[in-house]
Write an enzyme that holds these catalytic residues in place. Sequence first.
Site, PDB file in Angstrom:
ATOM      1  N   ARG A 161       0.866  -1.178   0.000  1.00  0.00           N
ATOM      2  CA  ARG A 161       0.000   0.000   0.000  1.00  0.00           C
ATOM      3  C   ARG A 161       0.903   1.229   0.000  1.00  0.00           C
ATOM      4  O   ARG A 161       2.043   1.170   0.462  1.00  0.00           O
ATOM      5  CB  ARG A 161      -0.902   0.014   1.231  1.00  0.00           C
ATOM      6  CG  ARG A 161      -1.828  -1.201   1.356  1.00  0.00           C
ATOM      7  CD  ARG A 161      -2.622  -1.133   2.658  1.00  0.00           C
ATOM      8  NE  ARG A 161      -3.553  -2.259   2.793  1.00  0.00           N
ATOM      9  CZ  ARG A 161      -3.262  -3.407   3.387  1.00  0.00           C
ATOM     10  NH1 ARG A 161      -2.055  -3.577   3.922  1.00  0.00           N
ATOM     11  NH2 ARG A 161      -4.152  -4.381   3.464  1.00  0.00           N
ATOM     12  N   LYS A 184      -2.503  -2.912   7.787  1.00  0.00           N
ATOM     13  CA  LYS A 184      -3.743  -2.528   8.460  1.00  0.00           C
ATOM     14  C   LYS A 184      -3.934  -3.337   9.728  1.00  0.00           C
ATOM     15  O   LYS A 184      -3.622  -4.524   9.776  1.00  0.00           O
ATOM     16  CB  LYS A 184      -4.943  -2.742   7.526  1.00  0.00           C
ATOM     17  CG  LYS A 184      -5.064  -1.713   6.417  1.00  0.00           C
ATOM     18  CD  LYS A 184      -6.349  -1.925   5.649  1.00  0.00           C
ATOM     19  CE  LYS A 184      -6.545  -0.840   4.600  1.00  0.00           C
ATOM     20  NZ  LYS A 184      -7.811  -1.025   3.854  1.00  0.00           N
ATOM     21  N   HIS A 251      -2.835   2.724  -5.854  1.00  0.00           N
ATOM     22  CA  HIS A 251      -3.380   1.456  -5.337  1.00  0.00           C
ATOM     23  C   HIS A 251      -3.573   0.441  -6.457  1.00  0.00           C
ATOM     24  O   HIS A 251      -3.550  -0.772  -6.210  1.00  0.00           O
ATOM     25  CB  HIS A 251      -4.701   1.705  -4.619  1.00  0.00           C
ATOM     26  CG  HIS A 251      -5.056   0.626  -3.645  1.00  0.00           C
ATOM     27  ND1 HIS A 251      -4.306   0.356  -2.510  1.00  0.00           N
ATOM     28  CD2 HIS A 251      -6.071  -0.288  -3.643  1.00  0.00           C
ATOM     29  CE1 HIS A 251      -4.849  -0.653  -1.849  1.00  0.00           C
ATOM     30  NE2 HIS A 251      -5.909  -1.063  -2.518  1.00  0.00           N
ATOM     31  N   ARG A 254      -0.849  -2.105  -6.673  1.00  0.00           N
ATOM     32  CA  ARG A 254      -1.002  -3.256  -5.772  1.00  0.00           C
ATOM     33  C   ARG A 254      -1.947  -4.286  -6.400  1.00  0.00           C
ATOM     34  O   ARG A 254      -1.692  -5.493  -6.341  1.00  0.00           O
ATOM     35  CB  ARG A 254      -1.527  -2.759  -4.438  1.00  0.00           C
ATOM     36  CG  ARG A 254      -1.833  -3.810  -3.391  1.00  0.00           C
ATOM     37  CD  ARG A 254      -2.151  -3.090  -2.085  1.00  0.00           C
ATOM     38  NE  ARG A 254      -2.972  -3.882  -1.166  1.00  0.00           N
ATOM     39  CZ  ARG A 254      -2.492  -4.715  -0.257  1.00  0.00           C
ATOM     40  NH1 ARG A 254      -1.190  -4.900  -0.158  1.00  0.00           N
ATOM     41  NH2 ARG A 254      -3.294  -5.369   0.566  1.00  0.00           N
ATOM     42  N   HIS A 277      -3.920  -9.691   3.451  1.00  0.00           N
ATOM     43  CA  HIS A 277      -5.372  -9.778   3.611  1.00  0.00           C
ATOM     44  C   HIS A 277      -5.713 -10.701   4.780  1.00  0.00           C
ATOM     45  O   HIS A 277      -5.173 -11.799   4.883  1.00  0.00           O
ATOM     46  CB  HIS A 277      -6.033 -10.329   2.346  1.00  0.00           C
ATOM     47  CG  HIS A 277      -6.070  -9.342   1.219  1.00  0.00           C
ATOM     48  ND1 HIS A 277      -6.254  -9.712  -0.094  1.00  0.00           N
ATOM     49  CD2 HIS A 277      -5.944  -7.983   1.208  1.00  0.00           C
ATOM     50  CE1 HIS A 277      -6.243  -8.626  -0.861  1.00  0.00           C
ATOM     51  NE2 HIS A 277      -6.061  -7.574  -0.088  1.00  0.00           N
ATOM     52  N   TYR A 286      -9.428 -11.309  -6.999  1.00  0.00           N
ATOM     53  CA  TYR A 286      -8.495 -11.318  -8.121  1.00  0.00           C
ATOM     54  C   TYR A 286      -8.718 -12.502  -9.046  1.00  0.00           C
ATOM     55  O   TYR A 286      -8.340 -12.446 -10.217  1.00  0.00           O
ATOM     56  CB  TYR A 286      -7.054 -11.294  -7.603  1.00  0.00           C
ATOM     57  CG  TYR A 286      -6.735 -10.018  -6.876  1.00  0.00           C
ATOM     58  CD1 TYR A 286      -6.518  -8.843  -7.570  1.00  0.00           C
ATOM     59  CD2 TYR A 286      -6.685  -9.978  -5.481  1.00  0.00           C
ATOM     60  CE1 TYR A 286      -6.242  -7.656  -6.906  1.00  0.00           C
ATOM     61  CE2 TYR A 286      -6.414  -8.805  -4.803  1.00  0.00           C
ATOM     62  CZ  TYR A 286      -6.198  -7.645  -5.523  1.00  0.00           C
ATOM     63  OH  TYR A 286      -5.947  -6.474  -4.863  1.00  0.00           O
TER      64      TYR A 286
END
Length: 310
Positions: A161, A184, A251, A254, A277, A286
């Site tokens: 990110r 995150k 972004h 990524r 994730h 994806y």
Amino acid sequence: MKPVSPALTDMVQTWLETQRALKGTSNNTLTAYTHDVMSFLGFVAQHTGGEAGLSALKALTITDMRSWMASLRREDLTSRSIARKLSSVKSFFRWLGEREGFEATAVLNARAPKFQAKLPRPLPVEATRDLISALEVQSTEPWVGARDIAVVTLLYGCGLRISEALSLTMADTPLPQVIRITGKGGKERIVPVIDAARKAVAAYLKLCPFREDTGPLFRGVRGGALSPRLIQKVMQSTRMQLGLPASATPHAMRHSFATHLLAAGGDLRAIQELLGHASLSTTQAYTAVDARHLLDVYEKTHPKSASNRS
């Protein structure tokens, strides 16, 4: 009379602090939570004709929740935005119910409007290469061009990110073959650094006029920490020159990292770990992108496809 009681306002603040402390929630997310929950409480006060306090929240019905969502519709909010606001409100009510010992059934059972989830919008491989190469000529200062290439190469080469790339410090240099990234929620992950990214960072450091041994790796022209907005702006000007879509953002690099890995045979679980994730379902988006690409190839090239029938 204030629309929200002081006691309830304090509870919202406590909940936000809990989210930050226990889950590592980002400042941007906390700001969105604050707006979503406080606007909901303001609606409750107006809807019930009194102060929004704990007793008013306990008395909410499913009809009240439908009225709230109908009011959001009248403000021309999209189904996605309404669903996000409802998610924020539910999160607060789960915490509040546990704290105050009541069942927030009406709120927690409220159904979010259905919407089509947006698929990631990666760039084709060649477009990604062209974009990174074109970054160099966007600045008259060679070191700034080298900086921008290094940042975007990290986004694409490591799936970072923008906030993660800009959090790197001089202590992380020279970049090793793997780096530890805090993403995150304060979650840490190990990310391999490809040769192209290490070389791009080394080239930037060689030209950078700020040679301090400590502090941020990526600097602005005055020596302070580089702002994400500057990378967004340079990518915007570059994509316009190359005729790339507006979705070609930092972004998107990524997204491109993940999609290109998957197309090359990468394992979905491994890609999940590389991206950081929490849930595999997030990474599975994806696979839909890759399947769509395969269908496009089929339609354009297969002799039996509808577009190739005479």
